[in-house]
Structure formats: structure tokens, C-alpha cells
Design an enzyme around this catalytic site. Structure first.
Site, PDB file in Angstrom:
ATOM      1  CD  GLU A  34      12.166  11.442  -7.611  1.00  0.00           C
ATOM      2  OE1 GLU A  34      12.298  10.231  -7.373  1.00  0.00           O
ATOM      3  OE2 GLU A  34      13.061  12.155  -8.088  1.00  0.00           O
ATOM      4  NE  ARG A 258       9.811  -0.890  -8.112  1.00  0.00           N
ATOM      5  CZ  ARG A 258       9.604   0.394  -8.427  1.00  0.00           C
ATOM      6  NH1 ARG A 258       8.985   0.716  -9.531  1.00  0.00           N
ATOM      7  NH2 ARG A 258      10.046   1.339  -7.653  1.00  0.00           N
ATOM      8  CE  LYS A 268       8.418   8.025 -11.326  1.00  0.00           C
ATOM      9  NZ  LYS A 268       8.123   8.898 -10.194  1.00  0.00           N
TER      10      LYS A 268
HETATM   11  P1  ATP Z   1       9.693   4.327 -11.142  1.00  0.00           P
HETATM   12  O1  ATP Z   1      10.833   3.435 -10.828  1.00  0.00           O
HETATM   13  O2  ATP Z   1       8.696   3.728 -12.053  1.00  0.00           O
HETATM   14  O3  ATP Z   1      10.119   5.681 -11.562  1.00  0.00           O
HETATM   15  P2  ATP Z   1       9.338   5.135  -8.476  1.00  0.00           P
HETATM   16  O4  ATP Z   1       9.177   4.147  -7.396  1.00  0.00           O
HETATM   17  O5  ATP Z   1      10.639   5.821  -8.595  1.00  0.00           O
HETATM   18  O6  ATP Z   1       8.881   4.465  -9.815  1.00  0.00           O
HETATM   19  P3  ATP Z   1       7.853   7.140  -7.178  1.00  0.00           P
HETATM   20  O7  ATP Z   1       7.225   8.347  -7.722  1.00  0.00           O
HETATM   21  O8  ATP Z   1       9.005   7.276  -6.276  1.00  0.00           O
HETATM   22  O9  ATP Z   1       8.239   6.235  -8.402  1.00  0.00           O
HETATM   23  O10 ATP Z   1       6.759   6.188  -6.528  1.00  0.00           O
HETATM   24  C1  ATP Z   1       5.664   6.607  -5.748  1.00  0.00           C
HETATM   25  C2  ATP Z   1       5.089   5.398  -5.063  1.00  0.00           C
HETATM   26  O11 ATP Z   1       4.614   4.460  -6.014  1.00  0.00           O
HETATM   27  C3  ATP Z   1       6.135   4.689  -4.237  1.00  0.00           C
HETATM   28  O12 ATP Z   1       5.585   4.373  -2.978  1.00  0.00           O
HETATM   29  C4  ATP Z   1       6.459   3.465  -5.026  1.00  0.00           C
HETATM   30  O13 ATP Z   1       6.866   2.439  -4.200  1.00  0.00           O
HETATM   31  C5  ATP Z   1       5.134   3.171  -5.740  1.00  0.00           C
HETATM   32  N1  ATP Z   1       5.362   2.444  -6.986  1.00  0.00           N
HETATM   33  C6  ATP Z   1       6.137   2.836  -8.016  1.00  0.00           C
HETATM   34  N2  ATP Z   1       6.165   1.897  -8.981  1.00  0.00           N
HETATM   35  C7  ATP Z   1       5.385   0.876  -8.557  1.00  0.00           C
HETATM   36  C8  ATP Z   1       5.014  -0.390  -9.102  1.00  0.00           C
HETATM   37  N3  ATP Z   1       5.457  -0.805 -10.281  1.00  0.00           N
HETATM   38  N4  ATP Z   1       4.190  -1.167  -8.378  1.00  0.00           N
HETATM   39  C9  ATP Z   1       3.739  -0.757  -7.184  1.00  0.00           C
HETATM   40  N5  ATP Z   1       4.041   0.411  -6.619  1.00  0.00           N
HETATM   41  C10 ATP Z   1       4.862   1.229  -7.281  1.00  0.00           C
HETATM   42 MG    MG Z   2      11.438   6.886  -6.907  1.00  0.00          MG
END
Ligand code: ATP
Ligand code: MG
Length: 555
Positions: A34, A258, A268
Site C-alpha cells: 500500500e 509477519r 508504517k
Molecule cells: P504495516 O503494518 O507495517 O504498515 P502492511 O502490511 O500494512 O504493513 P502493506 O504495504 O499492506 O503493509 O504490505 C505489503 C506486503 O508486505 C503485504 O503482503 C504484507 O503482508 C507484507 N508485509 C508487511 N509487513 C510485513 C512483515 N513485518 N513481515 C512480512 N511481511 C510483511
Molecule cells: Mg496494509
């Protein structure tokens, strides 16, 4: 990683699918960020996983920006995300945006309405929440649930046309208000948001929810294995429900845990707070767990990839020791960083029997681990800078550095005998005196002496100066998100120490931003993005040994 490593659970699933001819044995993954912030090390592991699986099985991997929320997303983030993925060493097969599917998703929604599987609800968010029920009690049907298909189609058109204000109406899937999985109790599909979108501008004022966008986007792209993190496990039945009801390409979702890292935060939202509240200098501050921060700090992309491979994937949430990542960083830098001498906390060393006004140039090996790295010229003269900590007036027995009567080797140069020191009125040591043995010259040593200590130095007359930034953990505790109170209460107040004038060898004057070097005995350093030949700046990437672990043990 060795080829013999056993398959992880995703590889097992993929190999079974290939063997069964599912999707004609095709493997197509995607990485769906995102664009609401910079990528962090958790994303890096997800990138390595998705691109890695595609590569291993001769498949494809798309980059898809999951940009369905107009409020938080920005083009700046899109560009940085692409840059970070390329830097990590991956190239996507297609670049897509979920927002490109808004028309298609609208069509899908209309189809579900026509099938009697979606309805427009006038309830407020609070009313909807109040009728959700709980894990032990069923929810109750919305009074709007029985609207006719025609009415719903009409209202949905009006929603799109901008007739209603934010929150006035939503589109919900008609599943089952008594479903044991709360996510299937008539989930929201669309909400009204009169907001500008970074790509579609003001074309839309209704935006699809994650659950009604993600699986459909996967399906449109014919993604075979849609890998996401564990918190989406309960969304999977809904993911499948939409795909089945729409009769579209059967993408399948798989979840893994995660990855978290000690002494930092990863969400983020929290990283954005650190940036906005100026606890760090920006998303690419070398203390940040972002890919851009790590790059600026000097972490090589290979180290991030090895780290990701080494920790593997799990089905349970876990927190990985930052020491593991640092180990991967050291391993890479040991192979590729040139060794140089830099004096961080200087004091003068006078070689009293060395002639004044003479410069001798030594040819020093750049990297003992890599012969192809060549040699460089290191000037030597009578007056040198050495580290203050390398001298002790009254030294314990095991102190193999400079102390009156001790012999040490000056790296790449001569063996010297320490004769004593000079102090000012306050008792501070201002000069250390020594004598050298001309026959002990490095590479041509006929002195027959062996000494236990070697120290680094820089010729005063030839030294250049640089600013050096010593970084430490950004947080004082292993898991700041899991402590009482605000995670920011646990910020390490001493996470950066700036040394304004460190003496370095003249050969380093040409170090380019991003280039890594080893300051012998001091650690790995990387020329900062802001470094110029006139104002050299080095960031400490990592110490040579795990000084932190030792420190902790002592406390
Ligand atoms: P955050 O909670 O840190 O903002 P998010 O999951 O909302 O992370 P996205 O941009 O939606 O961030 O994530 C893109 C991809 O990265 C998704 O497939 C998500 O599952 C993966 N991802 C995000 N954080 C992690 C993590 N800590 N470990 C492994 N994969 C991750
Ligand atoms: Mg997300």
C-alpha cells in the site's frame, strides 16, 4: 542457502500444485504494497519470498500497488517503493495498480447486487457495529437488508454519482449475519469518500474495501498463490466467497507470520510518527528499519536477501534478533569492503627517531579477503594520529597496545616501542612518544620480533577529516510495541553520536556516497548520501563484533 534445505510450507504447496497441474502448473505471485509509507525490513522479507518463489518455479511476480485508500496514499511513496525493490535486486514482471481496476470492481459489485448478494445500507458505522453480534452471539439483520435488487442498483449508482455524503451509505455483501466468522456477517464492500486519489483524481467518490479489492485484483491478474501475513487468515473464507460468487479466476490465499525485529518498530503508522515528530531525520534515517534507512546506513542488498532466506518463513508470529541481520551485514561487508585507517578519538604519536620532513609511502592491501581489491598508498611520517584508547600510562598486563616499554606494530608500517607521554597542566595526555625499528618494516621485516598488538594510525600531515556518525539501536528495549505506555517512551536517547572531525587516510578523499569501507578495528562505515569530497560524512553501518551483546551481559 544450500540447495539441500528442506522445502518450506509454501514451496510444498506450490510443488503439489505443479504436480497436480493446478493452474496448468503455473506460478504467479505478487507483492502488493500500500503506497502509504516507505518499505521496511518486514516488506523486504515479503519481497524476497514472493519474487524468490516466482524465480525458483520459473513463474512471474507482479508489483501491485494496493492503492484503494485515497486518504493516505501518495505518489512519492510509489516511486520510493519501486526504487527499493530494484535496489534489493528484483524486477517485477508487471506493474499494476488496484486503482486501475476500479471500473472492473464496480462491475463486479453490480453483478453481486444483481444476484441478490449485495445491498446498500443506510446504517451508520455505529449502528453496523452494534448489530455485528459477538463470537458467542449472532448479529442481527440490518433493516435495509431486504431492499430489492432494483432499488439497490439504483442507490449504488447514486452513491457513485456523488449524491450522498461520506458515511451516509455503504454497500454490503449479503452473506449471513449469524456466520460464526464475524468477517462474513455482511462485510462492507464500498464506502463513500469524497477524496482526491493519487491516480484517479476526482473520478470516484466511492472506494472498495480491502476485502473487496484484494482478492478481485489477484483474480484479475490470475495470481496463483497470493501470499499474505497471518492477520488475514480469517479473511480467507471471504476472499474465497467473493471469488466463487463472481465466478472469476480462482486465486488462492496463503498466510505466513509477519517478521518482526528486536529493538525497533515495524508498522508504517509508527514509523510515520517517528518521522513526523522528528525523532529521526526522515524515512531514510540510518536508524530506521526501512529499506532506504538500511541502504543509507550501508547494509548491502545481499545481506537483506540472505537474512530473509536464513530466517525462513513461519506460521507463528515471531521476533527475530537484530543480531542475526547484523551478522548477515558483516558477512557481506567482510567480503567487499576495503580496509582503511581512521582515527575517531585522536591523540598525537611522535616517532622521535624518525627524520623530520620525510614522507614514506606504503602500499597497503585493500582487502585481505579479496586479492582483486588491489592496494592503496598510505603515507607515513614522524607525527601520527592514533586512538586515545590505544595508550595507557599504567597498563594492566594484558594490554597489548601502547604503554611505556610496550612494543606494538603500526599497521602497514613499523614496530615501535613506547617511551612515554606528555601531559598538559590539567593532566590530559597531549602527546605520546615512541621510537621505531627501521628493520621491522611491514612486508620486509628482518627484526625477528613478534608483537601481540597492531594499532591503526593516520599521518597528521596527510590526514583528511570527515564527520562520522555512530549509530546505535533506536530503542532501549527489545520489543517497544509490547511495553506499557507509548512505544516512543522507549526511544534510546543516545542512538546517534556525531564526531565532527575524524582523521582519515588521504586515499579516502574520493569515497563516493553509498560506498562501504571498514575502518580497521572500528567497524564498517558507509559514505552518507550527503557526503561530498569537500565534506566527507561516514555512517557507522555496524561494529566489527557484537559489542552490544557484550555490553548487555556486563550490565
Ligand atoms: P504495516 O503494518 O507495517 O504498515 P502492511 O502490511 O500494512 O504493513 P502493506 O504495504 O499492506 O503493509 O504490505 C505489503 C506486503 O508486505 C503485504 O503482503 C504484507 O503482508 C507484507 N508485509 C508487511 N509487513 C510485513 C512483515 N513485518 N513481515 C512480512 N511481511 C510483511
Ligand atoms: Mg496494509
Amino acid at each position: 542457502m544450500s540447495e539441500e534445505r528442506s522445502l518450506n510450507f509454501l514451496e510444498e504447496i506450490i510443488e503439489q500444485d505443479i504436480a497436480a497441474g493446478t493452474h496448468n502448473g503455473r506460478v504467479h505471485t505478487r507483492f502488493p504494497p500500500e503506497p502509504n509509507g516507505y518499505l521496511h525490513i518486514g516488506h523486504a522479507t515479503s519481497i524476497c519470498l514472493n519474487f524468490g518463489l516466482a524465480k525458483k518455479y520459473n513463474g512471474k511476480c507482479n508489483l501491485r500497488f494496493d492503492d484503494t485508500n485515497p486518504t493516505t496514499e501518495e505518489t512519492e511513496y510509489v516511486e520510493n517503493i519501486k526504487n527499493d525493490i530494484k535496489w534489493l535486486g528484483f524486477q517485477w514482471d508487471n506493474e499494476f495498480y488496484a486503482s486501475d481496476y476500479f471500473d472492473k470492481l464496480y462491475e463486479f459489485a453490480t453483478l453481486l447486487i444483481s444476484k441478490g448478494l449485495a445491498y446498500v445500507d443506510d446504517s451508520t458505522a455505529e449502528e453496523i457495529a452494534a448489530t455485528k453480534g459477538s463470537t458467542t452471539t449472532p448479529g442481527t439483520n440490518s433493516p435495509y437488508r431486504s431492499r430489492t435488487i432494483e432499488e439497490n442498483l439504483h442507490l449504488f449508482t447514486e452513491m457513485r454519482a456523488g449524491k450522498y455524503k461520506d458515511g451516509e451509505k455503504t454497500l454490503r455483501a449479503k452473506v449471513d449475519m449469524a456466520h460464526p466468522n464475524l468477517l462474513l456477517r455482511d462485510p462492507l464492500m464500498y464506502r463513500i469518500k469524497h477524496e482526491h486519489h493519487h491516480r484517479t483524481g476526482n473520478k470516484w467518490c466511492i472506494y472498495p474495501m480491502y476485502d473487496f479489492a484484494h482478492g478481485q485484483s489477484d483474480s484479475i491478474e490470475e495470481i496463483t498463490h497470493s501470499i499474505c501475513t497471518l492477520e488475514f487468515i480469517h479473511h480467507r473464507p471471504l476472499y474465497n466467497w467473493f471469488i466463487e460468487q463472481l465466478g472469476i479466476f480462482p486465486s488462492r490465499q496463503y498466510e505466513f507470520a509477519r517478521r518482526n525485529l528486536t529493538y525497533t518498530v515495524m508498522s508504517k503508522r509508527k514509523l510515520l510518527q517517528l518521522v513526523n515528530e522528528k525523532h529521526v531525520t526522515g524515512w531514510d534515517d540510518p536508524r530506521m528499519p526501512t529499506i532506504s534507512g538500511m541502504r543509507r546506513r550501508g547494509y548491502p542488498p545481499e545481506a537483506l536477501r540472505t537474512f530473509s532466506d536464513t530466517i525462513g518463513i513461519a506460521k507463528r508470529e515471531n521476533i527475530v534478533d537484530i543480531g542475526m541481520l547484523e551478522f548477515c551485514v558483516r558477512e557481506q561487508l567482510n567480503k567487499k569492503a576495503n580496509r582503511v585507517m581512521a582515527v575517531l578519538d585522536p591523540v598525537r604519536l611522535i616517532v622521535t627517531n624518525y627524520p623530520e620532513g620525510v614522507t614514506e609511502v606504503f602500499h597497503a592491501e585493500n582487502n585481505p579477503e579479496d586479492q582483486s581489491a588491489g592496494t592503496r598508498e598510505v603515507p607515513f611520517s614522524r607525527e601520527l594520529w592514533i586512538e586515545r584508547e590505544d595508550f595507557m600510562e599504567e597498563a594492566p598486563k594484558k594490554f597489548f597496545r601502547l604503554a611505556p616499554g610496550n612494543k606494538v606494530r603500526l599497521k602497514n608500517a613499523y614496530i615501535v616501542t613506547c617511551d612515554g607521554c606528555v601531559k598538559d597542566e590539567s593532566g590530559t595526555i597531549t602527546e605520546i612518544h615512541c621510537t621505531y625499528l627501521p628493520e621491522s618494516k611491514s612486508g620486509n621485516d628482518t627484526s625477528g620480533l613478534t608483537v601481540k598488538g597492531t594499532i591503526h594510525w593516520v599521518s597528521i600531515q596527510h590526514a583528511k577529516t570527515a564527520e562520522v556518525r555512530l549509530y546505535d539501536r533506536l530503542f532501549r528495549v527489545e520489543d517497544p510495541s509490547n511495553e506499557d505506555g507509548d512505544f516512543k517512551d522507549y526511544i534510546n536517547p543516545d542512538s546517534v553520536q556525531t564526531l565532527p572531525s575524524v582523521f582519515i587516510e588521504p586515499a579516502m578523499a574520493k569515497t563516493m556516497p553509498g560506498q562501504s569501507v571498514q575502518f580497521m578495528r572500528k567497524g564498517y562505515f558507509c559514505a552518507d548520501t550527503d557526503s561530498t569530497p569537500d565534506r566527507l560524512i561516514f555512517n557507522r553501518t555496524v561494529t566489527l563484533k557484537d559489542a552490544w551483546a557484550k555490553e548487555q551481559k556486563r550490565n
